[in-house]
Design a protein around this motif. Structure first.
Motif, PDB file in Angstrom:
ATOM      1  N   ASN A   1       2.942  -0.631 -14.165  1.00  0.00           N
ATOM      2  CA  ASN A   1       2.917   0.851 -14.379  1.00  0.00           C
ATOM      3  C   ASN A   1       4.875   1.369 -13.738  1.00  0.00           C
ATOM      4  N   LYS A   2       6.124   0.298 -14.331  1.00  0.00           N
ATOM      5  CA  LYS A   2       6.926  -0.109 -14.121  1.00  0.00           C
ATOM      6  C   LYS A   2       7.408   0.312 -12.666  1.00  0.00           C
ATOM      7  N   LYS A   3       6.933   0.416 -11.251  1.00  0.00           N
ATOM      8  CA  LYS A   3       6.534  -0.349  -9.843  1.00  0.00           C
ATOM      9  C   LYS A   3       5.835  -1.515  -9.642  1.00  0.00           C
ATOM     10  N   THR A   4       6.799  -1.943  -8.618  1.00  0.00           N
ATOM     11  CA  THR A   4       6.325  -2.759  -7.609  1.00  0.00           C
ATOM     12  C   THR A   4       4.944  -2.889  -6.601  1.00  0.00           C
ATOM     13  N   ILE A   5       3.361  -3.378  -7.153  1.00  0.00           N
ATOM     14  CA  ILE A   5       2.589  -2.618  -6.262  1.00  0.00           C
ATOM     15  C   ILE A   5       2.768  -4.516  -4.814  1.00  0.00           C
ATOM     16  N   GLY A   6       3.338  -5.717  -5.186  1.00  0.00           N
ATOM     17  CA  GLY A   6       3.065  -6.908  -4.677  1.00  0.00           C
ATOM     18  C   GLY A   6       3.549  -7.894  -4.892  1.00  0.00           C
ATOM     19  N   ARG A   7       3.723  -9.145  -4.815  1.00  0.00           N
ATOM     20  CA  ARG A   7       4.779 -10.050  -5.207  1.00  0.00           C
ATOM     21  C   ARG A   7       3.846 -11.301  -4.575  1.00  0.00           C
ATOM     22  N   ILE A   8       3.975 -12.288  -4.907  1.00  0.00           N
ATOM     23  CA  ILE A   8       2.420 -14.145  -4.681  1.00  0.00           C
ATOM     24  C   ILE A   8       4.191 -14.842  -4.485  1.00  0.00           C
ATOM     25  N   PHE A   9       3.279 -15.560  -3.929  1.00  0.00           N
ATOM     26  CA  PHE A   9       4.377 -16.239  -3.263  1.00  0.00           C
ATOM     27  C   PHE A   9       3.982 -18.348  -3.607  1.00  0.00           C
TER      28      PHE A   9
ATOM     29  N   GLU B   1       1.045  -0.814  -0.003  1.00  0.00           N
ATOM     30  CA  GLU B   1      -0.260  -0.018  -0.239  1.00  0.00           C
ATOM     31  C   GLU B   1       1.004   1.703  -0.129  1.00  0.00           C
ATOM     32  N   SER B   2       0.282   2.186  -0.180  1.00  0.00           N
ATOM     33  CA  SER B   2       1.363   4.100  -0.327  1.00  0.00           C
ATOM     34  C   SER B   2       1.824   3.749   0.840  1.00  0.00           C
ATOM     35  N   ASN B   3       0.775   3.804   2.066  1.00  0.00           N
ATOM     36  CA  ASN B   3       2.246   3.372   2.892  1.00  0.00           C
ATOM     37  C   ASN B   3       3.182   2.576   3.794  1.00  0.00           C
ATOM     38  N   GLU B   4       3.831   1.495   2.277  1.00  0.00           N
ATOM     39  CA  GLU B   4       4.281   0.806   2.940  1.00  0.00           C
ATOM     40  C   GLU B   4       3.638   0.049   3.565  1.00  0.00           C
ATOM     41  N   LYS B   5       3.136   0.320   4.260  1.00  0.00           N
ATOM     42  CA  LYS B   5       2.329  -1.607   4.787  1.00  0.00           C
ATOM     43  C   LYS B   5       2.096  -2.636   3.638  1.00  0.00           C
ATOM     44  N   ARG B   6       2.361  -3.830   3.556  1.00  0.00           N
ATOM     45  CA  ARG B   6       2.070  -4.822   2.955  1.00  0.00           C
ATOM     46  C   ARG B   6       0.323  -5.455   3.025  1.00  0.00           C
ATOM     47  N   THR B   7      -0.082  -5.770   2.810  1.00  0.00           N
ATOM     48  CA  THR B   7      -1.559  -6.525   3.155  1.00  0.00           C
ATOM     49  C   THR B   7      -1.530  -7.867   2.631  1.00  0.00           C
ATOM     50  N   VAL B   8      -1.842  -8.736   2.797  1.00  0.00           N
ATOM     51  CA  VAL B   8      -2.337 -10.068   2.621  1.00  0.00           C
ATOM     52  C   VAL B   8      -4.086 -10.501   1.422  1.00  0.00           C
ATOM     53  N   ILE B   9      -4.204 -10.480   0.428  1.00  0.00           N
ATOM     54  CA  ILE B   9      -5.306  -9.767   0.129  1.00  0.00           C
ATOM     55  C   ILE B   9      -5.909 -11.721  -0.397  1.00  0.00           C
ATOM     56  N   HIS B  10      -4.971 -11.834  -0.821  1.00  0.00           N
ATOM     57  CA  HIS B  10      -5.064 -14.048  -1.390  1.00  0.00           C
ATOM     58  C   HIS B  10      -4.701 -14.856  -0.804  1.00  0.00           C
ATOM     59  N   GLN B  11      -5.399 -15.771   0.074  1.00  0.00           N
ATOM     60  CA  GLN B  11      -4.323 -17.106   0.574  1.00  0.00           C
ATOM     61  C   GLN B  11      -4.912 -18.033   0.493  1.00  0.00           C
ATOM     62  N   ARG B  12      -4.178 -19.485   0.372  1.00  0.00           N
ATOM     63  CA  ARG B  12      -4.551 -20.370  -0.143  1.00  0.00           C
ATOM     64  C   ARG B  12      -3.655 -22.225   0.971  1.00  0.00           C
ATOM     65  N   TYR B  13      -4.893 -22.741   1.541  1.00  0.00           N
ATOM     66  CA  TYR B  13      -4.149 -23.573   2.051  1.00  0.00           C
ATOM     67  C   TYR B  13      -3.037 -23.392   3.403  1.00  0.00           C
ATOM     68  N   LEU B  14      -2.976 -21.540   3.443  1.00  0.00           N
ATOM     69  CA  LEU B  14      -2.583 -21.795   4.577  1.00  0.00           C
ATOM     70  C   LEU B  14      -3.299 -21.256   6.097  1.00  0.00           C
TER      71      LEU B  14
END
Length: 687
Positions: free
Chosen positions: A390-398, A324-337
């Motif tokens: 748009n050349k910015k890292t908005i998230g990650r998928i594990f 998020e814009s305030n440097e906070k990271r939020t998990v929006i999708h989660q499977r089998y964990l």
């Protein structure tokens, strides 16, 4: 500081293998020499067995390291590596056979010491070929691995390890225990040989190459096996190294897998071209990503991405986090964990290489993936993919799997395609929202422009005794400059000019407040000083604390030919005296409205008056005029403004206003944009 050199594990393994082989050769030759001369060598057979087992292990480590470090680990390169090793081992064996054929019945041909030297050379290359092929088959078998296949292979490796030490029990004799162990390993190897999932991914040309290489491997395995049997039947070898359960099990496994691969590849040839076409169509279909329907929001698109990636890679768990814009990271999708498990896994992953090298602010992360192992009891391999919009890292998928090295090249390519298309969809969605916002802002600015234009007077009040012309242009879409006139009574007019601190819509809003105050107070016909005092009191209740307004207020009496004025922090007024034929600035002290919001403000407000004559000129302006800068950063300045007025004093008010504005724009140049609002009023008194 002493620095240890970088160790090459492959070269060390090769050196140890050569030294182990030389030690084995020396021990066997020594025992043979003692036997031939009826001497006790003092070397037990177990020494040879230990050296033989050590040689097997070192060759296994060398081959495994060589394969892992190779940059070319596609299917064809793997099979060719096995074929090339087989050709080398076969060539060595054939050269030795030709050498003995040429020797004929000579004494050298029957020399047991020389025969054992060549036998050990043959044994070394046969071992290298079999171990290398076994490890190559391992990579092919574990392609698109599952937990069951991995466990099955691990059990097979344990069986091979046990077979190395079997020589201590049967002393290389073909008894029932030997045959039983061989049968178990052959059946185990045959059950693994049915894992041929890599073959459909070969192109038509690659399948022909693989068939050729597999034929070479089969030929090499068959020829070397015959040579091993010939050694067993001969009487010249003192210590038989090749009648070994480990060696014969590898022969069977290498040959069986090569046969299975050859047959399946051969039967797949007729449908290869059709499969290739379908594969290309599937990849193109994925790139077009028709599964992501237009009109869906970001969360829906990323949910589809999660399911697609999990399906393509057969993963056991996954999650997706957004920054998020305030440097906070939020998990929006989660499977089998569970949440606690996900949190601990993320900490473990972020502390492990190569995932610790990830940087949110790193540029050029498009199509970049991170794959590796983690030290977890359940999950062994992880893949992390940045989401770039748009050349910015908005998230990650594990993505997590319960087996080691669970992500192959094809999986990575497919997942990268899904991620790329999903990011494009998210970017399009954001651009669409941004476009809608911009359209809304444009509409709001158009409304603000219309409102501001309505705040500026459409008519400036005057009589036949003077001319008045005004000009105002905002640096942004809307500005904060304000001027207006009002009739106070017969032969008396009020004139005001002001400049609100700041720019844009907030300045325009404060400007509207100033207009309201002017229209309210002017009805009371206060003196210029009283007007500024009352205006300051009114603005103190509605103006933000970090804003203020500078203004000058004039009352022109055309009958008495007197101008009374007061200034609240505004620019001094330029006055042209026709009798002196010179221009000067009318100065009077004053503080901006809203700076001091109590009764002390009255101390800083003063009022003056000046008499005017026919052809005198009054120029009221805002600081944007005198502070206008050219390309060199030089300001237009008060002196330049005064000179322009003096030079054009004989012209009408309209012509003077136009000349002043033209000179300002000529000064700043066509390539420079105004950085402040431009406003001025020109009043010329008639004869």
């Amino acid at each position: 500081m002493f620095k240890l050199p970088n160790l090459n594990i492959g070269k060390i393994n090769l050196l140890v293998a050569i030294m182990t082989w030389l030690a084995l050769l020396f021990v066997d030759i020594t025992r043979l020499f003692g036997n031939l001369n009826q001497m006790e060598s003092g070397i037990a057979p177990e020494i040879s067995y230990i050296l033989e087992i050590l040689f097997f292990i070192v060759i296994y480590l060398f081959s495994n390291y060589s394969i892992q470090k190779s940059e070319k680990n596609n299917f064809i390169d793997l099979i060719w590596r096995g074929a090339a090793t087989g050709l080398v081992a076969t060539s060595i064996s054939i050269i030795i056979s030709i050498f003995y054929y040429l020797l004929g019945e000579s004494r050298l041909a029957t020399d047991p010491l020389l025969r054992n030297v060549f036998y050990h050379i043959d044994f070394a290359f046969v071992t290298l070929f079999l171990v290398s092929c076994t490890l190559l088959w391992k990579h092919l078998i574990l392609y698109q691995r599952t937990k069951r296949v991995v466990q099955q292979w691990q059990a097979f490796e344990v069986g091979l390890l046990i077979s190395m030490f079997f020589v201590f029990f049967n002393r290389n004799t073909l008894d029932y225990s030997f045959l039983f162990g061989l049968a178990v390993l052959v059946i185990f190897g045959a059950s693994l040989a049915i894992n041929l999932k890599w073959i459909p991914y070969l192109t038509f040309k690659e399948k022909w190459k693989s068939i050729l290489f597999l034929v070479l491997i089969q030929f090499s395995a068959a020829y070397l096996f015959i040579q091993v049997l010939s050694y067993s039947e001969g009487n010249s070898v003192y210590l038989n190294l090749t009648d070994n359960l480990f060696i014969l099990s590898l022969f069977a496994f290498v040959f069986i897998y090569a046969i299975f691969s050859f047959l399946v590849t051969l039967f797949n040839l007729p449908t290869s071209s059709v499969f290739e076409q379908k594969l290309i169509e599937a990849i193109n279909f994925q790139r077009l990503s028709q599964s992501i329907k237009p009109g869906q929001n970001e969360i829906q698109v990323l949910d589809i991405l999660m399911d697609s990636c999990m399906s393509a890679a057969y993963v056991d768990a996954a999650w997706l986090e957004l920054k998020e814009s305030n440097e906070k990271r939020t998990v929006i999708h989660q499977r089998y964990l569970e949440n606690s498990e996900q949190s601990s896994l993320q900490k473990l992953i972020e502390s492990s290489k190569p995932f610790s090298e990830f940087n949110w602010d790193q540029k050029l992360q498009d199509n970049k993936t991170y794959t590796g192992k983690i030290n977890d009891l359940k999950y062994k391999s992880v893949m992390m993919i940045p989401l770039i919009v748009n050349k910015k890292t908005i998230g990650r998928i594990f993505l997590l799997k319960e087996v080691k090295d669970g992500f192959n090249k094809e999986m990575i390519n497919i997942i990268s395609t899904f991620v790329g298309q999903a990011c494009i969809s998210v970017e399009n969605h954001r651009l669409l929202n941004e476009a809608l916002k911009n359209e809304r802002y444009k509409e709001e600015l158009l409304i603000a422009q219309r409102v501001q234009r309505s705040l500026l007077p459409s008519e400036l009040h005057h009589d036949e005794s003077f001319e008045i012309r005004g000009f105002s242009e905002a640096a942004d879409e809307v500005g904060g400059d304000y001027f207006e006139t009002q009739i106070l009574g017969e032969n008396e007019f009020a004139v005001i000019i002001g400049d609100v601190s700041g720019k844009g819509t907030s300045a325009a809003f404060n400007m509207s407040q100033m207009k309201g105050i002017f229209h309210s107070l002017v009805q009371l016909n206060p003196s210029p000083r009283e007007f500024l005092i009352k205006a300051n009191i009114a603005l103190s209740h509605c103006l933000e604390k970090n804003h203020f307004i500078t203004t000058s207020y004039f009352i022109i009496n055309t009958k008495k030919k007197i101008i009374r004025y007061a200034r609240a922090g505004h620019c001094p007024t330029l006055f042209f005296d026709s009798e002196k034929n010179a221009s000067e600035y009318l100065s009077v002290d004053g503080m901006g409205l809203g700076i001091l919001r109590n009764h002390l403000f009255e101390k800083y407000v003063h009022e003056k008056e000046v008499n005017y004559r026919p052809n005198d000129i009054l120029v009221l302006f805002t600081d944007g005029i005198v502070e206008a800068k050219n390309e060199s950063g030089e300001e237009f300045g008060y002196e330049r403004l005064k000179n322009v007025l003096t030079a054009n004093n004989e012209q009408s008010a309209s012509e003077i206003q136009q000349k002043l504005i033209d000179q300002v724009y000529e000064f700043i140049g066509s390539n420079t944009l105004p950085d402040d609002d431009y406003s001025l009023l020109v009043i010329k008194f008639n004869s």
